[in-house]
Design a protein around this motif. Structure first.
Motif, PDB file in Angstrom:
ATOM      1  N   ASN A   1       0.825  -1.212   0.000  1.00 13.02           N
ATOM      2  CA  ASN A   1       0.000   0.000   0.000  1.00 13.02           C
ATOM      3  C   ASN A   1       0.856   1.257   0.000  1.00 13.02           C
ATOM      4  O   ASN A   1       0.552   2.246  -0.681  1.00 13.02           O
ATOM      5  CB  ASN A   1      -0.921  -0.002   1.233  1.00 13.02           C
ATOM      6  N   TYR A   2       1.929   1.220   0.783  1.00 12.72           N
ATOM      7  CA  TYR A   2       2.840   2.360   0.900  1.00 12.72           C
ATOM      8  C   TYR A   2       3.444   2.717  -0.462  1.00 12.72           C
ATOM      9  O   TYR A   2       3.532   3.900  -0.827  1.00 12.72           O
ATOM     10  CB  TYR A   2       3.933   2.012   1.901  1.00 12.72           C
ATOM     11  N   LYS A   3       3.826   1.736  -1.223  1.00 12.47           N
ATOM     12  CA  LYS A   3       4.399   1.984  -2.551  1.00 12.47           C
ATOM     13  C   LYS A   3       3.406   2.730  -3.443  1.00 12.47           C
ATOM     14  O   LYS A   3       3.786   3.613  -4.216  1.00 12.47           O
ATOM     15  CB  LYS A   3       4.804   0.658  -3.203  1.00 12.47           C
ATOM     16  N   LYS A   4       2.123   2.391  -3.314  1.00 13.20           N
ATOM     17  CA  LYS A   4       1.099   3.067  -4.106  1.00 13.20           C
ATOM     18  C   LYS A   4       0.941   4.522  -3.676  1.00 13.20           C
ATOM     19  O   LYS A   4       0.792   5.418  -4.503  1.00 13.20           O
ATOM     20  CB  LYS A   4      -0.233   2.327  -3.972  1.00 13.20           C
ATOM     21  N   PHE A   5       0.983   4.753  -2.358  1.00 14.25           N
ATOM     22  CA  PHE A   5       0.825   6.117  -1.852  1.00 14.25           C
ATOM     23  C   PHE A   5       2.010   7.008  -2.208  1.00 14.25           C
ATOM     24  O   PHE A   5       1.863   8.227  -2.312  1.00 14.25           O
ATOM     25  CB  PHE A   5       0.603   6.105  -0.345  1.00 14.25           C
ATOM     26  N   LEU A   6       3.175   6.420  -2.395  1.00  6.70           N
ATOM     27  CA  LEU A   6       4.340   7.213  -2.780  1.00  6.70           C
ATOM     28  C   LEU A   6       4.151   7.883  -4.130  1.00  6.70           C
ATOM     29  O   LEU A   6       4.775   8.909  -4.413  1.00  6.70           O
ATOM     30  CB  LEU A   6       5.599   6.338  -2.803  1.00  6.70           C
ATOM     31  N   ASP A   7       3.287   7.317  -4.963  1.00  8.93           N
ATOM     32  CA  ASP A   7       3.004   7.935  -6.258  1.00  8.93           C
ATOM     33  C   ASP A   7       2.076   9.142  -6.130  1.00  8.93           C
ATOM     34  O   ASP A   7       1.930   9.921  -7.068  1.00  8.93           O
ATOM     35  CB  ASP A   7       2.361   6.911  -7.195  1.00  8.93           C
TER      36      ASP A   7
END
Length: 307
Positions: free
Chosen positions: A120-126
């Motif tokens: 989920n964190y990787k998605k929010f970094l975008d």
């Protein structure tokens, strides 16, 4: 958007007691209850200032449900990973000018819950340009978990603010976060030194800046702050105030720093905003709350000088 991370949130209960009697019954009114954890304190203050913010971390059990509902009522966007164990409670006892805290250690996070958070964190970094991670790491992910999050943010070119202590801070700075905000006690533990003068503190800040973090802000409570930003040393002095509750003032300072970074403020304005937010929170009984109508007045009374 600013992404805030609270890995070990809590229901914070703040009790005011005239005098704390050991081994006796102590009576008080109803506690001030807050959806707590350092990162959520940061989140609320950013939200108050109308900056887009998203909160994430781990939540579980009835306490986790309470926190989620509290955030929804406040209109705060959040996306937490649901865990099997219960989110913790933390108590703050305000008595005779003192602040005594009782903090539960929190739940143990499983490997699959940790990895789901990472995805989920990787998605929010975008979606964000600034990441703020605050507070302790619960059992399970390991003390190097923040280090992993910082590395992922750096690869995306996101500015990562880390506000933690102990081994989590020691491991986290190895990944070169954009900014850290330890207090005096935390920097003493990290560097294994006793700091007794401003000159020793300045030397400690310089040493710490060489260990990985690009920028360092040392909060000194009512004495302001010492900071090194872009290799320039700064001294911050704030106006004297009558403190109602210092709980959450460090987190409010982080919120001001994150807000200033997201809005592209220069170093002096950034430090003034952070210090101003910390002072404003100390005037309130509610944790992670400031009177936004008083920001400019306090900014005008905050002195930031390069050394």
């Amino acid at each position: 958007m600013i992404l805030t991370i609270t890995l070990n949130p809590s229901i914070d209960m703040n009790y005011h007691i005239d005098k704390l009697e050991i081994n006796q019954v102590n009576r008080t009114g109803n506690p001030v209850m807050t959806a707590g954890g350092k990162g959520l304190n940061v989140t609320r203050v950013i939200h108050q200032n109308d900056e887009p913010v998203m909160a994430t971390g781990f939540l579980g059990g009835m306490t986790g449900t309470y926190i989620s509902q509290k955030l929804e009522r406040q209109g705060i966007k959040h996306n937490f990973i649901k865990i099997r164990q219960n989110t913790r409670h933390c108590l703050a006892l305000m008595h005779e000018g003192n602040q005594t805290e009782v903090l539960e250690s929190g739940p143990e996070i499983s490997m699959d819950e940790s990895e789901l958070f990472i995805e989920n964190y990787k998605k929010f970094l975008d979606l964000c340009n600034v990441v703020v991670a605050s507070g302790s790491i619960p059992a399970g992910p390991g003390t190097a978990f923040y280090q992993r999050l910082i590395s992922l943010a750096n690869k995306k070119g996101r500015k990562f603010i880390l506000d933690t202590s102990g081994d989590a801070l020691k491991e986290g700075i190895k990944a070169h976060p954009f900014l850290i905000k330890p207090n005096l006690h935390e920097i003493e533990l990290l560097l294994r030194v006793k700091i007794e003068s401003e000159e020793e503190l300045i030397n400690a800040v310089r040493r710490l800046a060489q260990k990985g973090p690009k920028n360092v802000v040392i909060s000194l409570g009512d004495k302001g702050a010492i900071a090194i930003l872009n290799n320039v040393l700064y001294r911050v002095r704030t106006t004297k105030i009558h403190v109602v509750s210092a709980v959450g003032s460090g987190d409010s300072m982080v919120a001001g720093l994150a807000l200033g970074i997201a809005r592209g403020y220069n170093a002096k304005k950034l430090l003034a905003l952070g210090s101003c937010f910390g002072a404003l929170n100390a005037l309130e009984s509610e944790t992670g709350y400031i009177d936004v109508n008083r920001i400019q007045k306090f900014m005008d009374k905050t002195e930031v000088v390069s050394l």
